[in-house]
Every structure is written in C-alpha cells, then in structure tokens.
Write an enzyme that holds these catalytic residues in place. Structure first.
Site, PDB file in Angstrom:
ATOM      1  N   SER A 555       0.842  -1.203   0.000  1.00  0.00           N
ATOM      2  CA  SER A 555       0.000   0.000   0.000  1.00  0.00           C
ATOM      3  C   SER A 555       0.869   1.241   0.000  1.00  0.00           C
ATOM      4  CB  SER A 555      -0.904   0.004   1.239  1.00  0.00           C
ATOM      5  OG  SER A 555      -1.551   1.251   1.395  1.00  0.00           O
ATOM      6  N   TYR A 568      -3.084  -0.896  10.271  1.00  0.00           N
ATOM      7  CA  TYR A 568      -3.049  -1.185   8.834  1.00  0.00           C
ATOM      8  C   TYR A 568      -1.724  -0.740   8.224  1.00  0.00           C
ATOM      9  CZ  TYR A 568      -4.322  -0.951   3.867  1.00  0.00           C
ATOM     10  OH  TYR A 568      -4.350  -1.094   2.502  1.00  0.00           O
TER      11      TYR A 568
END
Length: 678
Positions: A555, A568
């Site tokens: 990400s 996350y």
C-alpha cells in the site's frame, strides 16, 4: 441455412463424440455427402462435409466442418503418385474446396471422400483399438464380427488408406466397416442413422466380446508393495512429488501438469505386467502424439519415501532423455524436423497415480486422458491376445511427420503468461479478482484462494473451465489451509510459478482506539499471512527449479503516514520489507519478489465495502460515494485508481519484460508525492 446433410452430421458427431467409449477427445472424424446449389452455375453439386483438422466431435459446430466438391476430390485419384508422395495430397485438398471451404481438411479427408457411402465415421474407441492392436487382430476381427467388419493392415493415415478402405467397401458389399490395424475403426451407412448404428454396433460388439472371452487378470497378478496408497496419503505424496516432477518434465520447455489417481491408473500400476506394457508404448496416432511414444514409470513400490522417489526419478529422467534421443537418431532423416524435446509427457508413480504434461492445462489433462485410453486398449488386447502396437519406426513417421510439424508451426504465439500457474489470495473480489482475471487473460492457470469458498469457486467459474481457474478456500492465518491451497494448485496444474499476496483487511482507528485484537488481526492476515503463503510457495518454487514470482500487494500507506490507521499502515510496512528480504534470499533460485503500492482503490474493493470506506470518508469529511473522486483529486494525475490498474502492474511485473527486476515497489496511486519512494 445449414444443409440437411450437414445438420444430420453435426448431430451424429456430437452424440458419438460426447461418449468417451466411442472416441477420445478430438479423435476421429465424421462425414456426410449431399447436394448443394452452386451459386455460380445455379446447378446442384455433390459436396462432402467432413470434420476439419483439430476439431472435437463432441463439440463440433458447422464452422468446424471442411466442405469439398466430391467430383474434384475423387478426381485426385488421377494425380496421386503413390504412398511416397502422400503429403502433397493434403495440399491438393485446397483445390477441391467449395467456396471458402470452411475448416482446414484433415489428413483423413480422403477416407471419407473416396468411400462410396453417404455417411462415414472414423473413430478411436478403446474396444476397437484393443482388437486393432492385438497380435492376432485380423483373426479376432473375423471371429468377433462374422464378416460384417473387414481388417485393414496398419497404414499411415492418408490418401492410400482412403483408397484401401474404398476398395474393401466396393468388394465386400455386406461389410459395414473396418478395423484399422493399430489405429481404430471406420464404419459407414446410407443414412446418418445407419452409419451411427453401425459404428456403435462395432464398438459395443468388441467390448462385449472382450468382457465375455477376456482373461480375468490381463495385466497379471498384483505386485507386492505396489497397491494404491489410501486416498489422503497418495494425494499428499502426489503434491510432495509434483514440483520435482514438473521440473524434470520442463527441462526442455516449461510445461503445465495434470494429476489423476483414477482407479484404472492405480490398478495398472499395481500389476506385474505394467513395466513391460508401458515400455511398448501407445499405438493409435492420436494417443502417442499427445503422450509421446512411452511414459516414464517410477520403478519403486508405493512405500518408497518422497525423497527416495525423487532421487530415483532424476535417474530415470536422465535415462529417458537418452533413450528418446536414441529413438530420434535411429529414425531421423535429413528431412526430419528437429527433435522437439526429450522429456516425458506421462509420468507414472505406483500407488499414487499419473502426472501428465502439456503446453496448457487442457493439453496436459487430455494427454492423461489419452494414456487412460491406452491402458484400456492394453487391457483389452492382453485379455484376448498379446498387445502389439505399431512399430517404433511408424510411430516416428507420425510424430515427426512434416504435416504434423506444419500444424505445430501454425499454432499462435503463446500469451505472455502461458504455462504459468498463479495463486492469488483474497481473489474472489476487488483487487485480487482483477489480478486473477488479468493473469488468466494472459494465459496463466489461476488458483483463486479466498476465505469464502463459494465466492472463490464462482469467481473461478467466471474465468472459464477448470483448465483455466479453480477456486479454493484459504484462511491465510492458517498454515494448514495455506498448504492445502498450495497442494490444490499442485494437483490441479502440476506446479506453481506466481504467487500474489493480496488477502487483506483494514480497520480505520486511531492509536488510542486500536485494541490488541485489532492489531493482531491485521498483522495475522497481512504480515504473518503473507509470510506463511510465501514460505509455503517458496518450497515449491525451489523444488521445481524453474524460478518464479512472488508479488506483495502492499500500500501507499507502507511509506506514507496518514491519520487513524496505525495497525493497517504498520502491517503494510511489514509486507513492504518482506519484499526486500525475500528478494535478497530467493534470488539465487531465480525467484523474483516485488511489491505494488496501490492507493485509494475504492470501486470493487472488498476492504472499502466492508466499512473501511465509510470510516475513511468520515476522516476526510466527504460522502462515502465521493471517496474515490476525493482520492483522485489529491493525486498528481487526478485519476481514480481501479482494481484493474493494480492488475496491470502485476502482469507487467511478472512478465518477461521485467525479467531482471526484483526487490522493486511500484506505486499504483496516480501520483501521491508524499509516498514517493526515496
């Protein structure tokens, strides 16, 4: 509008071809003769409709028929120069086509055109080939069929064989067909129904005779230690052997594999005569063109360990290659095509089953199906007589026939990921599904692994048959389920080449709101899960010795600090560093490890649909439905990032153009300056 004769032919072909007792996949051909108006003269002309080269009877459609003028086809008898000039007759068929001619005429076209019958079937039934390959096949033909079926000595398919069968039909008016020595059967009739009935009568009569008069143990008594292992044990052993066997079978060119532990294979390998019969090889041209002249058979009992089996297989593979090269050298002439490869297409493991190999999953599976046909043929021939396939020199003439080589040369260029086997986690939706779809479109075989089995199976079905994709359940927090998914890939496609760590989830919470359970869940799924998937896959890639790719869908958050996503972003940073660590460790095995850093993939995303989108929208103060547009506006390119954009990056990273790239992270974020890699 389809001509009535052609319509009858298609129906008959589909019925015959849909039952494996009648013929093998893509084996045999059928024809019909009838009248059609010539658009040039306005007069009726007699035509031949015949299944074209490479088609399959069970799925035959009108576009799969070759259409020829019978008067011109029969006129070729006047220019035929004998069996030494057979090949030029195939090119001559082009001058007999009606209009555009439909599909490419096959080598068997002469058989159909020259035999004086309105409908002709040429098939490869196991029962018929059993008689055709028996040492006393001619005598058996007379006994079994009582003069209704004639015998034709082995002759390579072509114009002369058509003349031979036509002569038998003319001189034996009571005959309804022939047994073609070493090859198959041909039957005919004045109507489509009559031809079909005659074909089935020959097939069923042969099968009934074998059943009634055959010996009880045609393959001999059972061998001690060669009986089938219990199902769970044999499939576990098959999965453990698969990577090494695929590596051996891909020495000359990478192959896709297929595995079966069908009872017919296990029974054959448990018998005392299987080494002798296996060494004799197959007989029907359709069989050995796909299975090679003979299989590689492990000569160890079922109780041999995986390590012992692999060591012996490596020795046998070396001997097999030498033997195949000698076979080529014995029969090759100055005009022969170059040797196409010396690796086996069929590998038999007593107590376990059969691995078969080909350029695609379908050809690999079909090769295995053909060898099962060959086992059935051997059983029938040995039950009544002695199995006696055609001579080795004749096999070579077929395998390295100039016409067969020309057919191979006409095949389209393989897609970029042809022969590659991919496992994508979290692939039933969103980014994972887009990746699986793109890889399948590029020719890869795909295993869609997902927490939801029903969705995984449905997503795989969207991509095509099980020769293209399968769906499996895999909770990436479970090493057991991960290994089961890897084993499923090995048993479905023979190996594994490309792994995409995509499974993920996200909880949008601040530091103070993030619980220990929140932290553990996200790290278990993405950081630990990716580690366990990569570990299980790396064992396969190393054992195969064919290199491979591991891709992490990380990400933008792995390098960019945003609010309220501590767990996350931290786990994504973990994944990003795994890329670097594994690239350094697995490079010596030819395994590339790369990462992709997407951002703002809202549409189609399972993560965003599961509540993450609403929470991120609240953080940024925009309506959830506008979140994708919001993310787009903060990028340099002002473009929304879609799952397909990430899939494109995976395809490029794992293709040949970046064959020398490893340890790379590619941003797919439309340009987020704060996430530039430094």
């Amino acid at each position: 509008m389809t001509n009535p004769a052609a319509a009858e032919l298609i129906g008959r072909s589909n019925r015959l071809g849909s039952d494996p007792k009648n013929t093998n996949y893509a084996g045999g051909n059928t024809s019909a003769k009838g009248l059609e108006r010539d658009p040039v003269t306005g007069e009726d002309v007699e035509l031949l409709w015949v299944k074209g080269s490479g088609g399959d009877l069970g799925t035959l459609k009108e576009q799969g028929l070759a259409v020829l003028r019978l008067d011109r086809l029969r006129a070729l008898k006047g220019v035929y120069r004998g069996i030494e000039h057979e090949d030029e007759m195939v090119a001559a068929f082009d001058h007999t086509l009606f209009g555009k001619g439909g599909a490419t005429p096959s080598i068997d076209t002469a058989m159909h055109g020259l035999v004086d019958a309105a409908h002709v079937d040429h098939l490869h039934p196991d029962s018929g080939i059993s008689i055709a390959t028996a040492a006393d096949g001619e005598a058996l033909t007379a006994t079994i069929f009582g003069g209704r079926v004639a015998w034709v000595d082995w002759r390579r398919p072509g114009f002369q064989l058509g003349l031979d069968i036509a002569a038998i039909k003319e001189s034996t008016p009571d005959a309804i067909g022939v047994i073609l020595g070493g090859h198959g059967i041909t039957a005919w009739g004045d109507t489509s129904d009559e031809a079909e009935a005659n074909s089935l009568w020959i097939i069923d009569t042969a099968a009934a005779y074998i059943a009634e008069h055959g010996t009880a143990e045609p393959f001999g008594p059972a061998l001690d230690g060669y009986a089938a292992l219990p199902e769970a044990e044999r499939r576990a052993k098959a999965a453990a052997l698969a990577p090494s066997i695929r590596g051996l079978a891909s020495t000359d060119r990478v192959q896709v594999g297929s595995f079966t532990d069908a009872e017919v294979v296990l029974d054959f390998l448990a018998s005392s005569e299987h080494p002798r019969l296996g060494a004799l090889g197959t007989s029907c041209p359709d069989h050995f063109l796909r299975t090679k002249v003979k299989p590689l058979i492990l000569d160890l009992p079922a109780t041999a360990t995986v390590e012992e089996s692999i060591a012996r297989l490596k020795e046998l593979h070396e001997a097999y290659r030498a033997d195949y090269a000698a076979y080529y050298d014995r029969h090759a002439t100055a005009d022969s095509p170059a040797m196409r490869g010396a690796d086996p297409a069929i590998v038999l493991i007593p107590g376990v089953g059969m691995f078969s190999y080909g350029a695609t999953a379908q050809t690999a599976r079909v090769a295995g199906e053909f060898y099962i046909n060959a086992i059935n043929v051997m059983r029938g021939a040995e039950a009544l007589s002695t199995y006696a396939p055609i001579e080795e020199s004749e096999k070579f003439r077929i395998e390295y026939w100039a016409l067969e080589e020309a057919k191979l040369q006409r095949l389209p260029k393989p897609a970029s990921h042809a022969t590659r086997i991919a496992l994508v986690t979290g692939a039933a939706s969103g980014i994972g599904k887009a990746i699986a779809t793109r890889l399948a479109a590029e020719g890869a075989c795909v295993v869609i692994a997902d927490l939801d089995l029903e969705k995984a199976v449905a997503a795989a079905a969207e991509l095509g048959s099980t020769d293209v994709a399968i769906g499996v359940q895999a909770n990436v927090t479970s090493a057991v389920e991960i290994q089961a998914a890897v084993d499923a890939a090995l048993l479905a496609f023979g190996g594994l080449d490309l792994i995409v760590n995509n499974a993920g989830l996200s909880l949008s919470k601040s530091l103070l709101d993030t619980t220990d359970a929140d932290w553990d869940l996200q790290h278990n799924v993405m950081a630990k899960g990716s580690f366990m998937v990569s570990r299980a896959a790396a064992r396969v890639l190393i054992d195969q010795g064919l290199g491979g790719d591991i891709v992490y869908i990380s990400s933008k958050n792995s390098v960019f600090a945003g609010p309220n996503n501590i767990a996350y972003s931290a786990t994504k940073a973990d994944q990003a560093h795994q890329v670097r660590l594994l690239a350094a460790e697995l490079g010596e095995f030819g395994v590339r490890v790369n990462g992709i850093n997407p951002d703002g993939v809202v549409r189609g995303s399972g993560i965003f649909a599961g509540g993450w989108g609403a929470k991120r929208a609240a953080v940024y103060g925009v309506p959830e439905e506008d979140l994708g547009a919001y993310y787009a506006q903060r990028t340099l390119l002002k473009r929304e990032v879609l799952p397909e954009n990430v899939a494109n990056a995976v395809a490029v990273l794992t293709g040949d153009d970046l064959s020398h790239t490893t340890g790379l992270h590619i941003p797919v974020d439309a340009g987020v300056a704060a996430a530039f890699l430094r």
